[in-house]
Design a protein around this motif. Structure first.
Motif, PDB file in Angstrom:
ATOM      1  N   LEU A   1      95.885  42.395 -44.487  1.00 54.27           N
ATOM      2  CA  LEU A   1      95.809  43.661 -44.977  1.00 54.27           C
ATOM      3  C   LEU A   1      94.880  44.503 -44.312  1.00 54.27           C
ATOM      4  O   LEU A   1      95.166  45.682 -44.352  1.00 54.27           O
ATOM      5  CB  LEU A   1      95.218  43.494 -46.297  1.00 54.27           C
TER       6      LEU A   1
ATOM      7  N   ARG B   1      96.995  52.232 -40.471  1.00 48.10           N
ATOM      8  CA  ARG B   1      97.170  53.370 -41.098  1.00 48.10           C
ATOM      9  C   ARG B   1      96.241  54.537 -41.196  1.00 48.10           C
ATOM     10  O   ARG B   1      96.612  55.817 -40.932  1.00 48.10           O
ATOM     11  CB  ARG B   1      97.617  53.231 -42.710  1.00 48.10           C
TER      12      ARG B   1
ATOM     13  N   TYR C   1     112.368  48.836 -43.099  1.00 51.74           N
ATOM     14  CA  TYR C   1     112.023  48.795 -44.539  1.00 51.74           C
ATOM     15  C   TYR C   1     111.168  49.855 -44.780  1.00 51.74           C
ATOM     16  O   TYR C   1     111.167  50.878 -45.788  1.00 51.74           O
ATOM     17  CB  TYR C   1     111.371  47.745 -45.146  1.00 51.74           C
TER      18      TYR C   1
ATOM     19  N   HIS D   1     107.359  54.673 -41.847  1.00 49.20           N
ATOM     20  CA  HIS D   1     105.856  55.108 -41.823  1.00 49.20           C
ATOM     21  C   HIS D   1     104.874  53.998 -41.335  1.00 49.20           C
ATOM     22  O   HIS D   1     103.988  54.312 -40.564  1.00 49.20           O
ATOM     23  CB  HIS D   1     105.365  55.648 -43.152  1.00 49.20           C
ATOM     24  N   ARG D   2     105.175  52.917 -41.808  1.00 47.47           N
ATOM     25  CA  ARG D   2     104.447  51.673 -41.477  1.00 47.47           C
ATOM     26  C   ARG D   2     104.555  51.309 -40.043  1.00 47.47           C
ATOM     27  O   ARG D   2     103.534  50.855 -39.341  1.00 47.47           O
ATOM     28  CB  ARG D   2     104.800  50.387 -42.525  1.00 47.47           C
TER      29      ARG D   2
ATOM     30  N   ALA E   1     102.415  53.408 -37.764  1.00 50.54           N
ATOM     31  CA  ALA E   1     100.853  52.887 -37.678  1.00 50.54           C
ATOM     32  C   ALA E   1     100.798  51.551 -37.247  1.00 50.54           C
ATOM     33  O   ALA E   1      99.838  51.413 -36.219  1.00 50.54           O
ATOM     34  CB  ALA E   1     100.566  52.798 -39.494  1.00 50.54           C
TER      35      ALA E   1
END
Lengths: 185, 185
Positions: free
Chosen positions: A27, A34, A72, A75-76, A79
């Motif tokens: 995580l 991000r 999916y 945006h991720r 980052a």
């Protein structure tokens, strides 16, 4: 601004102030990547000497940059694509030196105030935003960076203080506050 | 300063902009509780209408305030002790009204800029730090707060902007930045 960040998993302290290599928290990879993308950080180095832990980070990176995750959530992908996986702080510094043509200034963060080379957020912000030198800002996992690493740093950032004396934030939220103070507009 | 925060799990959007009740992320409880303790927040409300999810939060709270965790890490105990578990935003507001003697001002956060009742960080900071009114600052989980909740708010905070247009932080790191900007010294 030519800013890099590093998340150090070795050498750091455990609860008993023994030097350890901490485990990857996946995580944290997402949260710091991000943040890196938000604050225009050039590369986010995940630093661990453990082969299986570097393989885990590579697996996460591939999933979000080439695998299903890339479709999916684009945006991720942007980052997570900033993540570089290295086995030591020296290797991160070498990679920066290669792309920037000079070794970066090393600014370490720590939850306790240092006697030497302590730098205020205002001063660190000025150094970073002036952009004369590349800078790598490093964060320790577990109970914080080994004093030997602090000894290598050009500067050690003053600890994040809120409104109380409480000084026990997660590395994720501390990194958010530090990046906003140092690299925010 | 008479500041409260709330982490809203319903009503929030999912990826397809449907209204859902999101699952508790236990790590968020820790991160936001530690932020609350750092920034002198009076209470951190975890808001979910789902009985089993409230029970999970209660279990985490008991572990760290009364169970083994309380001995293992007293700093964590101080932070987690700020958690209040409620089934709705209305209930959080009622509890604040009871202890403060008046309903709090409601400031919502959102990743998109609002046409109405948008408030800058500077203005929100002034309102909070003046302390004339109790304030509850709410954060949405998943893909953000239902527009109906934003409609109830006295103000909606301008989105966190870093140095790029990228606007996809985790709620943990966004809350860290917002609390530092609004409640920091």
């Amino acid at each position: 601004m030519r800013l890099y960040i590093g998340l150090v998993h070795y050498p750091v302290y455990n609860k008993n102030y023994e030097i350890i290599a901490s485990a990857i928290t996946t995580l944290d990879l997402h949260d710091l990547a991000r943040l890196a993308r938000t604050y225009d950080v050039r590369r986010f180095f995940v630093i661990t000497p453990l082969d299986d832990q570097r393989a885990l980070v590579e697996q996460v990176r591939r999933h979000w940059t080439e695998g299903y995750g890339a479709k999916y959530n684009r945006h991720r992908k942007e980052a997570i694509g900033l993540i570089g996986v290295v086995s030591s702080l020296e290797q991160a510094i070498d990679e920066i030196a290669q792309s920037e043509g000079e070794a970066p200034l090393l600014i370490a963060t720590d939850a306790s105030r240092q006697k030497d080379r302590s730098v205020s957020c205002e001063k660190a912000r000025e150094i970073i935003q002036r952009g004369e030198k590349a800078v790598i800002l490093i964060f320790g996992t577990a109970w914080g960076l080994d004093k030997a690493i602090l000894g290598l740093a050009d500067y050690v950032l003053e600890p994040v203080s809120g409104r109380t004396g409480y000084n026990h934030l997660s590395v994720r939220t501390a990194a958010a506050i530090v990046l906003d103070r140092l690299a925010g507009r």
